[in-house]
Design a protein around this motif. Structure first.
Motif, PDB file in Angstrom:
ATOM      1  N   LEU A  40      79.823 -19.976  86.751  1.00 47.04           N
ATOM      2  CA  LEU A  40      80.514 -19.976  85.457  1.00 47.04           C
ATOM      3  C   LEU A  40      80.123 -18.763  84.616  1.00 47.04           C
ATOM      4  O   LEU A  40      80.963 -18.192  83.887  1.00 47.04           O
ATOM      5  CB  LEU A  40      80.185 -21.267  84.708  1.00 47.04           C
ATOM      6  N   SER A  41      78.875 -18.355  84.704  1.00 44.22           N
ATOM      7  CA  SER A  41      78.454 -17.165  83.943  1.00 44.22           C
ATOM      8  C   SER A  41      79.174 -15.912  84.435  1.00 44.22           C
ATOM      9  O   SER A  41      79.634 -15.067  83.639  1.00 44.22           O
ATOM     10  CB  SER A  41      76.932 -16.997  84.055  1.00 44.22           C
ATOM     11  N   LEU A  42      79.247 -15.802  85.762  1.00 46.15           N
ATOM     12  CA  LEU A  42      79.941 -14.623  86.314  1.00 46.15           C
ATOM     13  C   LEU A  42      81.424 -14.622  85.949  1.00 46.15           C
ATOM     14  O   LEU A  42      82.001 -13.584  85.625  1.00 46.15           O
ATOM     15  CB  LEU A  42      79.764 -14.581  87.830  1.00 46.15           C
ATOM     16  N   VAL A  43      82.034 -15.811  86.019  1.00 46.15           N
ATOM     17  CA  VAL A  43      83.456 -15.895  85.651  1.00 46.15           C
ATOM     18  C   VAL A  43      83.656 -15.521  84.184  1.00 46.15           C
ATOM     19  O   VAL A  43      84.599 -14.796  83.803  1.00 46.15           O
ATOM     20  CB  VAL A  43      84.004 -17.298  85.946  1.00 46.15           C
ATOM     21  N   THR A  44      82.750 -16.015  83.337  1.00 44.56           N
ATOM     22  CA  THR A  44      82.856 -15.701  81.899  1.00 44.56           C
ATOM     23  C   THR A  44      82.684 -14.213  81.646  1.00 44.56           C
ATOM     24  O   THR A  44      83.466 -13.590  80.903  1.00 44.56           O
ATOM     25  CB  THR A  44      81.811 -16.498  81.116  1.00 44.56           C
ATOM     26  N   MET A  45      81.629 -13.649  82.263  1.00 40.66           N
ATOM     27  CA  MET A  45      81.387 -12.210  82.067  1.00 40.66           C
ATOM     28  C   MET A  45      82.535 -11.379  82.637  1.00 40.66           C
ATOM     29  O   MET A  45      82.987 -10.386  82.027  1.00 40.66           O
ATOM     30  CB  MET A  45      80.066 -11.834  82.736  1.00 40.66           C
ATOM     31  N   GLY A  46      83.053 -11.710  83.826  1.00 43.60           N
ATOM     32  CA  GLY A  46      84.168 -10.959  84.418  1.00 43.60           C
ATOM     33  C   GLY A  46      85.425 -11.040  83.584  1.00 43.60           C
ATOM     34  O   GLY A  46      86.149 -10.049  83.395  1.00 43.60           O
ATOM     35  N   SER A  47      85.718 -12.246  83.084  1.00 47.02           N
ATOM     36  CA  SER A  47      86.915 -12.401  82.232  1.00 47.02           C
ATOM     37  C   SER A  47      86.793 -11.566  80.963  1.00 47.02           C
ATOM     38  O   SER A  47      87.762 -10.944  80.496  1.00 47.02           O
ATOM     39  CB  SER A  47      87.099 -13.890  81.883  1.00 47.02           C
ATOM     40  N   TRP A  48      85.570 -11.603  80.406  1.00 48.41           N
ATOM     41  CA  TRP A  48      85.329 -10.785  79.191  1.00 48.41           C
ATOM     42  C   TRP A  48      85.594  -9.317  79.473  1.00 48.41           C
ATOM     43  O   TRP A  48      86.275  -8.613  78.715  1.00 48.41           O
ATOM     44  CB  TRP A  48      83.881 -11.038  78.766  1.00 48.41           C
TER      45      TRP A  48
END
Length: 440
Positions: free
Chosen positions: A40-48
């Motif tokens: 979830l952290s990677l998805v959040t950072m990538g989306s950002w």
């Protein structure tokens, strides 16, 4: 300094920083598995990161498109158009306005090109030599009449100084004024006028030269025509009854031939009749000047035509110095008469003053617009105090003084010119017949 695109990316990242931090705190404070938290952290950072890049692209791409369009306009390319003009937002309105601006500039460019083409055609048709000089007296503008006056094409004239062209006197002194200039057609009389114009913020001079020589020739020819018509009318009115009475009296005298007094009377009447007939032929010869028809142009090969005319001359072997092969549009009969007159004058002058060493040479040359036929002799040359083109003037015992006048009239009827001047390389005269290469 940080580039605009990087600044935009950093600002986009900054706008999403707080939500991303909150999302990461929630992810790591919840009772989730370690792998789930990392995912979830990677998805959040990538989306950002992707959203920030998308925002930068969404702003930068239209700006780059606008930049390319403006560069094309600066280079003179008005064919490009922006496609995103149906939107009602601010960017769509901006693109629509730029498209309208491009269309307006394109129309003005076409109008400018058409106006320039029209101006060049007008300048090419006016019978005034026009020269434009910059502040350093370099030629930067010229029309067709000016190139004809200088006898050189436009490409060979532009960029040369007024001094090199022999026009330095046109840039100083009083204007308007008449002056004499020795250009391609020889020494001629011109009327000088000047004006100024600005090009790219720099003041230039316009020089206008009106050919007074041709105008004077036309007025002179009209005056001689009127005079000859009057003389012909008055002399014919007097000669007709004189000839009639003389013939009547001769008929009666011949009825009584044995009377000695009648013999003297018959001789006197025969002299009257002969002189009246000769005077009639004399005045009829001058009538040629008033009845010269308009030229009927046909294709004429200059080389064979000149060789044919010179080959018919039996008094003297004429030297032909060949020029380039060229065909012009001209009235063959009229030009033959003009060339025969020039050859006859040259031969008679050369034979009278050089005897067996008499020499007459014919040659020709062409430039961009004109053919020049030169007839050179080694005779006595011209008397500066005499105008050889004045009708009735002749140095020949049996001449009537219309040959050169008629030849010049034929040349001018072909939109050309005829000049005579003394040779610079020795004794004699050079006759220069100038004719256009185009149709009369």
């Amino acid at each position: 300094m940080i580039k605009f695109e990087r600044q935009l990316l950093l600002r986009a990242l900054a706008c999403g920083l707080v939500p991303v931090v909150i999302a990461l705190v929630l992810i790591w404070t919840r009772d989730l598995g370690r792998s789930t938290r990392i995912t979830l952290s990677l998805v959040t950072m990538g989306s950002w990161w992707l959203l920030a890049l998308s925002l930068r692209s969404h702003v930068v791409y239209p700006l780059r498109t606008l930049s390319n369009l403006i560069e094309a306009l600066r280079e003179g390319d008005y064919s490009m158009r922006l496609s995103r003009t149906d939107s009602v937002d601010a960017l769509g309105e901006l693109m629509a306005q730029i498209n309208q601006l491009t269309a307006t500039l394109q129309e003005r460019r076409f109008s400018g090109i058409e106006a320039t083409a029209l101006l060049r055609k007008i300048l090419g048709q006016i019978d005034v030599a026009l020269f434009g000089f910059d502040q350093d007296h370099y030629l930067c503008l010229v029309n067709d009449s000016a190139t004809a006056a200088l006898g050189q094409p436009e490409t060979a004239l532009l960029g040369r100084t007024a001094e090199a062209l022999g026009l330095e006197s046109c840039l100083t002194g009083k204007a308007p004024r008449p002056l004499e200039l020795a250009l391609a057609g020889g020494m001629r009389r011109w009327e000088l006028r000047r004006a100024t114009y600005r090009d790219q913020g720099v003041t230039h001079q316009l020089v206008f030269l009106f050919d007074l020589t041709r105008t004077l020739h036309q007025e002179e020819r009209l005056a001689w025509k009127r005079l000859i018509q009057i003389l012909r009318h008055e002399l014919n009115n007097s000669l007709t009854p004189i000839q009639s009475v003389a013939q009547t009296l001769l008929t009666r005298v011949r009825q009584d031939p044995d009377d000695p007094r009648m013999q003297d009377l018959q001789e006197g009447l025969q002299i009257i009749a002969a002189r009246s007939e000769e005077l009639g032929r004399f005045i009829n010869a001058y009538s040629t000047l008033t009845r010269l028809p308009d030229p009927v142009p046909v294709p004429l090969q200059v080389g064979p035509w000149i060789r044919q005319i010179t080959g018919m001359e039996s008094r003297l072997k004429i030297t032909v110095d060949p020029g380039p092969d060229v065909t012009i549009q001209a009235d063959k009969g009229q030009l033959e008469q003009a060339l025969i007159n020039l050859l006859s004058n040259g031969i008679e002058s050369a034979r009278e003053h050089q005897g067996d060493d008499a020499d007459v040479t014919v040659t020709w040359a062409v430039n961009q617009r004109h053919l020049r036929i030169l007839v050179l002799d080694n005779g006595a040359g011209l008397d500066p105090a005499r105008d050889v083109f004045v009708p009735f003037f002749t140095t020949k015992p049996q001449g009537c003084g219309i040959g050169l006048t008629l030849s010049r009239q034929i040349a001018e009827a072909h939109h050309g010119d005829l000049t005579l001047e003394n040779r610079q390389d020795g004794p004699g005269c050079v006759a220069r017949l100038t004719l256009p290469l185009t149709t009369c």
